[in-house]
Write an enzyme that holds these catalytic residues in place. Structure first.
Site, PDB file in Angstrom:
ATOM      1  N   CYS A   1     -20.732  10.710 -39.350  1.00  0.00           N
ATOM      2  CA  CYS A   1     -20.907   9.346 -38.840  1.00  0.00           C
ATOM      3  C   CYS A   1     -19.991   9.058 -37.663  1.00  0.00           C
ATOM      4  O   CYS A   1     -18.914   9.636 -37.537  1.00  0.00           O
ATOM      5  CB  CYS A   1     -20.615   8.319 -39.946  1.00  0.00           C
TER       6      CYS A   1
ATOM      7  N   GLY B   1     -24.863   9.418 -38.206  1.00  0.00           N
ATOM      8  CA  GLY B   1     -25.086   7.987 -38.338  1.00  0.00           C
ATOM      9  C   GLY B   1     -24.145   7.246 -37.403  1.00  0.00           C
ATOM     10  O   GLY B   1     -23.227   7.839 -36.820  1.00  0.00           O
TER      11      GLY B   1
ATOM     12  N   ASN C   1     -18.171   3.144 -40.104  1.00  0.00           N
ATOM     13  CA  ASN C   1     -19.338   4.025 -40.169  1.00  0.00           C
ATOM     14  C   ASN C   1     -20.409   3.390 -41.062  1.00  0.00           C
ATOM     15  O   ASN C   1     -20.162   2.366 -41.701  1.00  0.00           O
ATOM     16  CB  ASN C   1     -18.914   5.402 -40.679  1.00  0.00           C
ATOM     17  N   PRO C   2     -21.621   3.949 -41.130  1.00  0.00           N
ATOM     18  CA  PRO C   2     -22.725   3.271 -41.830  1.00  0.00           C
ATOM     19  C   PRO C   2     -22.492   2.964 -43.297  1.00  0.00           C
ATOM     20  O   PRO C   2     -23.034   1.986 -43.812  1.00  0.00           O
ATOM     21  CB  PRO C   2     -23.897   4.256 -41.655  1.00  0.00           C
ATOM     22  N   CYS C   3     -21.695   3.773 -43.982  1.00  0.00           N
ATOM     23  CA  CYS C   3     -21.453   3.480 -45.406  1.00  0.00           C
ATOM     24  C   CYS C   3     -20.184   2.675 -45.641  1.00  0.00           C
ATOM     25  O   CYS C   3     -19.875   2.337 -46.787  1.00  0.00           O
ATOM     26  CB  CYS C   3     -21.400   4.780 -46.195  1.00  0.00           C
ATOM     27  N   GLY C   4     -19.449   2.405 -44.589  1.00  0.00           N
ATOM     28  CA  GLY C   4     -18.305   1.513 -44.687  1.00  0.00           C
ATOM     29  C   GLY C   4     -17.024   2.131 -45.201  1.00  0.00           C
ATOM     30  O   GLY C   4     -16.031   1.427 -45.390  1.00  0.00           O
ATOM     31  N   GLU C   5     -17.001   3.464 -45.427  1.00  0.00           N
ATOM     32  CA  GLU C   5     -15.790   4.032 -46.007  1.00  0.00           C
ATOM     33  C   GLU C   5     -14.705   4.312 -44.992  1.00  0.00           C
ATOM     34  O   GLU C   5     -13.549   4.526 -45.363  1.00  0.00           O
ATOM     35  CB  GLU C   5     -16.100   5.311 -46.803  1.00  0.00           C
TER      36      GLU C   5
END
Length: 350
Positions: free
Chosen positions: A78, A107, A258-262
């Protein structure tokens, strides 16, 4: 011996084959390929390969998919977009860069807070802006059109500051099953908002220093929570806290994830991730007492950490980057995120 390595469940074997292996490659061959691509030396190759084969360490999917493979894809899962400025040139440039990033397997996350609110006057055109949510549709369409390589659809994160005048429409932008389906969305929550929420003071929505209106922070927070309860979005990121805790605060500002927020990242930042499986370090001290006589092999864990850090750092110099700006950002700062999995299971085993 190599047949003893790998997954036990058929579904795990299928996913690994489809997503991470080259054509005709088995699990053993995949691990050898990755270790060979990231080795410092023959000794390092053997040690890192052993960690991969025995599944003590699992690199992120793009690392497995890309390193040493014939396909021309990035080993980064990402990225975060460059800054989107309030101009059509900037909006379309970032959209083009996003398309290339997703085409190469990554991503991407965006901060849309620089875009002027809906209904705002565009003096040069004597017209009105259509607002943040409408411009997100451009990026959503790109994501829907481009299938990221390696059987992976494009993934995106859209972030908007909570003090942006379009925040209320942003909160409800995905309150159906058809809108912005190529996006996860999150709200960048500021310290000022949390202070207003705590004291019940009116909260100003502003853009470029101009206050558009003041809202009840309790009602706004309730709207966010109700949408999250009903539709599982938006999420929140405490953006001021993230920047306060960033040990690179002096050279960058983080506005998105990033797209999953981690992983919060600066413009053109990228995720280089992997996890240690703690259950694989739980060993039996004596073959005569397999239930109670177990211990955690801390020495092996420490050795693996050294080997993994060296290998993952080599990804930064040996992978393909969709954009030169992403390469420069990664090589300047050499970010890496290593975590753990199986903590509760390892505890149970002990």
């Amino acid at each position: 011996m190599k047949n003893s390595y790998g997954m036990e469940l058929p579904i795990s074997e299928e996913i690994d084959t489809v997503k991470y292996r080259q054509r005709g490659e088995d699990f053993y061959g995949k691990c050898v390929r990755i270790a060979n691509a990231l080795k410092d030396s023959d000794e390092h190759f053997d040690s890192f390969k052993d960690a991969l084969l025995n599944m003590r360490f699992l690199a992120a999917g793009r690392v497995q998919n890309a390193m040493g493979a014939t396909r021309q894809t990035t080993a980064y899962n990402c990225f975060v977009s460059g800054t989107i400025e309030d101009s059509m040139d900037s909006i379309m440039q970032r959209a083009t860069q996003a398309a290339e990033t997703m085409r190469k397997g990554g991503g991407i996350g965006y901060d849309f807070s620089n875009l002027r609110p809906r209904g705002d006057l565009i003096k040069s055109l004597d017209s009105r802006s259509s607002g943040v949510v409408s411009f997100m549709g451009i990026y959503d369409a790109i994501c829907q059109t481009i299938a990221s390589s390696g059987h992976r659809r494009g993934a995106q994160m859209g972030i908007l500051r909570i003090d942006h005048p379009d925040i209320e429409s942003f909160i409800t932008a995905k309150n159906d099953s058809t809108s912005l389906t190529g996006f996860n969305i999150s709200i960048a929550v500021t310290d000022e908002f949390m202070q207003c929420l705590e004291t019940h003071r009116p909260f100003p929505l502003t853009f470029e220093g101009r206050v558009y209106k003041e809202v009840d922070p309790v009602a706004l927070w309730d709207q966010i929570m109700r949408s999250t309860w009903d539709w599982a979005e938006p999420a929140v990121v405490f953006i001021d806290t993230i920047n306060d805790m960033n040990n690179l605060w002096y050279t960058e500002e983080i506005c998105a994830t990033n797209p999953c927020g981690e992983q919060p990242l600066p413009p053109f930042g990228a995720c280089l991730l992997g996890s240690f499986n703690l259950t694989k370090y739980v060993v039996t001290k004596s073959p005569h007492d397999a239930i109670s006589d177990k211990t955690f092999d801390l020495g092996l864990f420490q050795e693996d950490i050294r080997n993994v850090v060296r290998a993952m750092d080599n990804v930064i110099d040996r992978t393909i980057y969709p954009l030169p700006e992403q390469k420069q950002e990664a090589q300047n700062k050499r970010r890496m995120g290593l975590g753990i999995t199986g903590l509760a299971n390892a505890g149970e085993m002990l």
